[in-house]
Design an enzyme around this catalytic site. Structure first.
Site, PDB file in Angstrom:
ATOM      1  CG  HIS A   1      -1.869   1.085   1.337  1.00  0.00           C
ATOM      2  ND1 HIS A   1      -1.548   2.309   1.886  1.00  0.00           N
ATOM      3  CD2 HIS A   1      -3.167   1.177   0.963  1.00  0.00           C
ATOM      4  CE1 HIS A   1      -2.593   3.109   1.842  1.00  0.00           C
ATOM      5  NE2 HIS A   1      -3.591   2.452   1.291  1.00  0.00           N
TER       6      HIS A   1
ATOM      7  CB  VAL B   1       1.132   4.712   4.100  1.00  0.00           C
ATOM      8  CG1 VAL B   1       0.253   5.870   3.677  1.00  0.00           C
ATOM      9  CG2 VAL B   1       0.299   3.514   4.540  1.00  0.00           C
ATOM     10  CE  LYS B   2       1.101  -1.592   5.453  1.00  0.00           C
ATOM     11  NZ  LYS B   2      -0.213  -1.100   5.021  1.00  0.00           N
ATOM     12  CG  HIS B   3       8.901  -0.184   5.082  1.00  0.00           C
ATOM     13  ND1 HIS B   3       7.811  -0.301   5.913  1.00  0.00           N
ATOM     14  CD2 HIS B   3       9.968  -0.007   5.904  1.00  0.00           C
ATOM     15  CE1 HIS B   3       8.197  -0.202   7.171  1.00  0.00           C
ATOM     16  NE2 HIS B   3       9.510  -0.017   7.204  1.00  0.00           N
TER      17      HIS B   3
END
Length: 399
Positions: free
Chosen positions: A198, A200-202
């Site tokens: 997603h 906002v993930k790394h």
């Protein structure tokens, strides 16, 4: 730093993707190729990601929820299955059990780290005969890795499988009883692990997920399940009519991920270590700023996530503080363009799970944590000036 700093700048979110020109070119090249879906970039991404986390196999899917669903299916979750997980997680960690008809059994959290409390899980297991529970889904919440060795020991004693929800922690690790670093998702202690891509993930692919494992049988099962239960491998078919032939051997799903998203994932993966290092720098600045600050408690790191040199395996998807007036601080920060967020509303208090018999008061540590938690901005492109402004406003309100 004065609040006038905020007048001409975009709001500061709690998380944000970082898309570079290299990322854009990688996607363009794939769009101009012969494949948009299920082409060579899928396999390339899978192999690169498996190598990154130290697992033998990886299966790329359409999102992290699909990864959880397929993991539960591959391990045989059905109407008779009872599965233990944490209430402090995104709902998908529990919902995957329900998708398969199973029963979710929540256990409370460790109040210091907000991770699933292994001692409370042990008490649950010992209160029932062997076979009562089918598996455990620990979550590396906020990027803070659980000690999977401890959960594996419990699982082996009681005949359970383990799915590691590592959506928050690519690159994270804990240190096992032999002093060895165990990367999140490496498959040494969990039967399967899942990740999310997603924004906002790394690692961001827009939407996307990955399942990792060291079990070849589970790997082949996952490949079928993500594509309608169909195989084209002649070695796995009951019969073969020719080069066009395929067999639907069970009921699966269309959980495939397009080549162009995998191209983005490959490009993002090349910067994953740099992004993780930056996250740790940001966390260190927050730690130093809030140390000794009355009224501000930083969520603790799992003690097992520190190596011999004192380095942390925390992957810092989130940076969580606890304050008494969480609602007041949340509103105050938003007034100043800082969009902090709450992670998470305890899953057992949601109307759906209340309808299954859970209710407020069932897991006091999780509910107390929820009443105080707030995730501050944490992403690699957060600037020093922006972070200083966040710290200033948090202290201004709490002070």
């Amino acid at each position: 730093m004065s609040s006038e700093f905020r007048t001409n700048i975009k709001p500061i979110p709690y998380g944000r993707q970082h898309i570079t020109e290299d990322d854009i070119q990688a996607v363009i090249e794939t769009l101009q190729s012969d494949y948009l879906t299920q082409g060579p970039k899928v396999v390339e991404f899978e192999r690169a990601f498996a190598a990154y986390v130290g697992a033998e196999y990886a299966v790329a899917v359409s999102n992290g929820t699909a990864a959880l669903h397929l993991a539960a299916l591959a391990l045989g979750v059905n109407e008779q299955s009872r599965v233990i997980t944490t209430p402090i997680t995104f709902a998908a960690s529990a919902n995957c059990v329900r998708y398969c008809g199973g029963t979710v059994a929540f256990a409370d959290i460790d109040p210091e780290t907000a991770l699933l409390d292994v001692d409370k899980v042990k008490q649950m297991l010992e209160s029932k005969p062997k076979g009562y529970y089918a598996g455990i889904i620990p979550v590396d919440f906020a990027g803070n890795p659980v000690n999977l060795e401890a959960f594996r020991r419990l699982a082996d004693e009681h005949g359970l499988w383990v799915i590691e929800d590592a959506a928050h922690s690519p690159g994270g690790y804990f240190v096992d009883s032999k002093g060895e670093k165990q990367l999140c998702g490496n498959g040494n202690y969990a039967n399967l692990a899942i990740f999310s891509f997603h924004p906002v993930k790394h690692i961001a692919t827009g939407e996307g997920g990955m399942i990792t494992t060291n079990d070849g049988k589970l790997y082949n099962e996952l490949l079928k399940l993500r594509t309608h239960g169909i195989t084209r491998d002649p070695n796995l078919m009951e019969e073969n009519h020719g080069g066009w032939y395929m067999e639907m051997q069970e009921l699966g799903y269309n959980y495939r991920i397009p080549d162009m998203l995998c191209a983005l994932g490959i490009s993002q993966l090349q910067r994953a270590d740099a992004g993780l290092a930056r996250r740790k720098e940001i966390a260190n600045v927050y730690d130093n700023a809030f140390e000794g600050s009355p009224g501000i408690e930083v969520l603790g790191t799992n003690p097992d996530a520190f190596d011999a040199a004192g380095e942390t395996g925390h992957a810092y998807h989130l940076y969580v503080i606890r304050v008494e007036d969480r609602k007041g601080l949340y509103d105050f920060l938003r007034e100043h363009g800082i969009f902090a967020q709450v992670h998470y509303i305890p899953a057992h208090t949601m109307p759906y799970y209340r309808g299954l018999g859970y209710g407020k008061g069932d897991f006091p540590e999780a509910e107390h944590y929820y009443s105080q938690c707030l995730s501050l901005p944490m992403y690699p492109t957060l600037t020093q000036q922006e972070q200083e402004f966040v710290i200033e406003k948090v202290k201004e309100f709490v002070g």
